[in-house]
Write an enzyme that holds these catalytic residues in place. Structure first.
Site, PDB file in Angstrom:
ATOM      1  N   ASN A   1      37.602 -55.094  38.351  1.00 50.98           N
ATOM      2  CA  ASN A   1      37.255 -56.256  39.159  1.00 50.98           C
ATOM      3  C   ASN A   1      35.834 -56.767  38.918  1.00 50.98           C
ATOM      4  OD1 ASN A   1      37.273 -58.070  41.670  1.00 50.98           O
ATOM      5  ND2 ASN A   1      35.693 -56.579  42.191  1.00 50.98           N
TER       6      ASN A   1
ATOM      7  N   TYR B   1      31.794 -67.585  30.993  1.00 49.62           N
ATOM      8  CA  TYR B   1      32.527 -66.804  31.993  1.00 49.62           C
ATOM      9  C   TYR B   1      34.030 -66.984  31.812  1.00 49.62           C
ATOM     10  CZ  TYR B   1      34.361 -65.465  36.581  1.00 49.62           C
ATOM     11  OH  TYR B   1      35.091 -64.898  37.598  1.00 49.62           O
TER      12      TYR B   1
ATOM     13  N   ALA C   1      35.658 -67.903  29.187  1.00 52.10           N
ATOM     14  CA  ALA C   1      36.103 -67.319  27.928  1.00 52.10           C
ATOM     15  C   ALA C   1      36.293 -65.809  28.046  1.00 52.10           C
ATOM     16  CB  ALA C   1      35.103 -67.640  26.820  1.00 52.10           C
TER      17      ALA C   1
ATOM     18  N   LYS D   1      37.086 -64.172  30.706  1.00 50.52           N
ATOM     19  CA  LYS D   1      38.260 -63.909  31.532  1.00 50.52           C
ATOM     20  C   LYS D   1      39.556 -64.257  30.793  1.00 50.52           C
ATOM     21  CE  LYS D   1      36.362 -62.270  35.253  1.00 50.52           C
ATOM     22  NZ  LYS D   1      36.637 -60.892  35.719  1.00 50.52           N
TER      23      LYS D   1
ATOM     24  N   ILE E   1      37.690 -68.637  45.892  1.00 48.16           N
ATOM     25  CA  ILE E   1      37.720 -67.593  46.911  1.00 48.16           C
ATOM     26  C   ILE E   1      36.348 -67.523  47.574  1.00 48.16           C
ATOM     27  CG2 ILE E   1      38.224 -65.169  47.400  1.00 48.16           C
ATOM     28  CD1 ILE E   1      40.605 -66.667  46.211  1.00 48.16           C
TER      29      ILE E   1
END
Length: 253
Positions: free
Chosen positions: A90, A154, A156, A158, A187
Site C-alpha cells: 500500500n 506517480y 506511471a 502505479k 479518497i
C-alpha cells in the site's frame, strides 16, 4: 507475540504504509475480521495510533526502500507469527510536476517506493506466501488508467504495478499464490498534504475530483479497505490478476 499466541488470530497480514489513510483503515478492517496485522510504516507515531487499543495490530517501523528492509519485514512476520497469509503493498509516494520541471530528486523516490519496494517485498515474501497459499494485494490508483497531467510519474509507477499484478498472477498461480489489486479514485486521505499542497490547492483538487466522480462523493479509506479485505478473503479464491476500481465511477465516466 509469538506464533502460538497468534494462532487464534486467524490469518496473518502485513500492510505497508499502515500509519495513515488507506493503510490504517485496512489494518483496522483486517483486525476486525480476526486477522493479526503487522502494520509497517516509516514513522512510529502514526503506527502507534493505528495500533492503539487493538492487540491484533503490531507496528513495525521500517523504510521499505532501505537496503535489506524488505527481508527484515518478512523475517519479522515469520518470527512474530510463524507465517504470512496476505501482503498488502500500500505504501506510496506522490510528487507532482509537469514534464520540463521533473528532477531526479522527484522521480527516483517515487519509483523506489511505488514500484521497486513492492517488487522486492513481494519477492521476499514468496516462501511464506507459497506455504500458506497466500495473496498479494497491490494498491494502485485509478489515475493510472487515464491522462493525469502533473502527476505522470506517480501514475506511471502505479500503471507498472498493475502490469506486475497481472504478470505475477499468471506466474505465481502454479505456486498457489493469488495476486490482485485495487485502484482507488479520489479518497479522503492525507496524501495531498504529504504532497505539499497548500490548503487552497487541496480544496481546488477536491472540488475537481468531486466534479469528476459520478457517485457524487469522495471515497473514504474504509471503502478501499473493505475491497482489499474481500479480494484477499477465501470468498475471492477464484479471482487473480484482477484490478478492482474503487473510484465512484471516475474512470468509466
Amino acid at each position: 507475540m509469538n506464533s502460538s499466541s497468534a494462532a487464534p488470530l486467524g490469518r496473518i497480514v502485513a500492510i505497508t504504509g499502515a500509519g495513515t489513510g488507506i493503510g490504517r483503515a485496512t489494518a483496522h478492517a483486517f483486525a476486525a475480521a480476526g486477522a493479526a496485522v503487522l502494520a509497517v510504516g516509516r514513522r512510529r507515531g502514526p503506527l502507534d495510533e493505528t495500533a492503539s487499543g487493538n492487540d491484533r495490530i503490531v507496528p513495525l517501523v521500517a523504510d521499505i526502500t532501505g537496503p535489506g528492509e524488505p527481508e527484515r519485514i518478512i523475517r519479522t512476520a515469520q518470527e512474530t507469527y510463524g507465517r504470512l497469509d496476505v501482503l498488502v503493498n500500500n505504501a506510496a509516494l506522490v510528487r507532482g510536476g509537469p514534464l520540463g520541471a521533473l528532477t531526479t530528486e522527484m522521480i527516483e523516490p517515487q519509483i523506489a517506493t511505488n514500484l521497486v519496494a513492492p517488487m522486492l517485498l513481494s519477492q521476499a515474501a514468496l516462501p511464506l506466501l507459497e506455504a500458506s497459499g497466500g495473496v498479494i494485494v497491490n494498491v494502485s490508483t485509478s489515475i493510472g488508467q487515464r491522462a493525469w497531467p502533473g502527476s505522470s510519474v506517480y501514475a506511471a509507477t502505479k500503471t507498472a504495478l498493475e502490469l506486475l499484478t497481472r504478470s505475477w498472477a499468471v506466474e505465481l498461480a502454479p505456486r498457489g499464490i493469488r495476486v490482485v489489486a485495487v485502484a482507488p479514485g479520489a479518497i479522503t486521505t492525507p496524501i495531498g498534504e504529504h504532497q505539499g499542497l497548500s490548503p487552497e490547492q487541496l480544496t481546488a483538487l477536491r472540488e475537481w475530483q468531486l466534479a469528476h466522480t459520478p457517485l457524487g462523493r469522495l471515497g473514504r479509506p474504509e471503502d478501499v479497505a473493505r475491497s482489499i479485505v474481500h479480494l484477499a478473503s477465501p470468498a475471492s479464491s477464484f479471482i487473480t490478476g484482477a484490478i478492482l476500481a474503487v473510484d465512484g465511477g471516475a474512470v468509466v465516466a
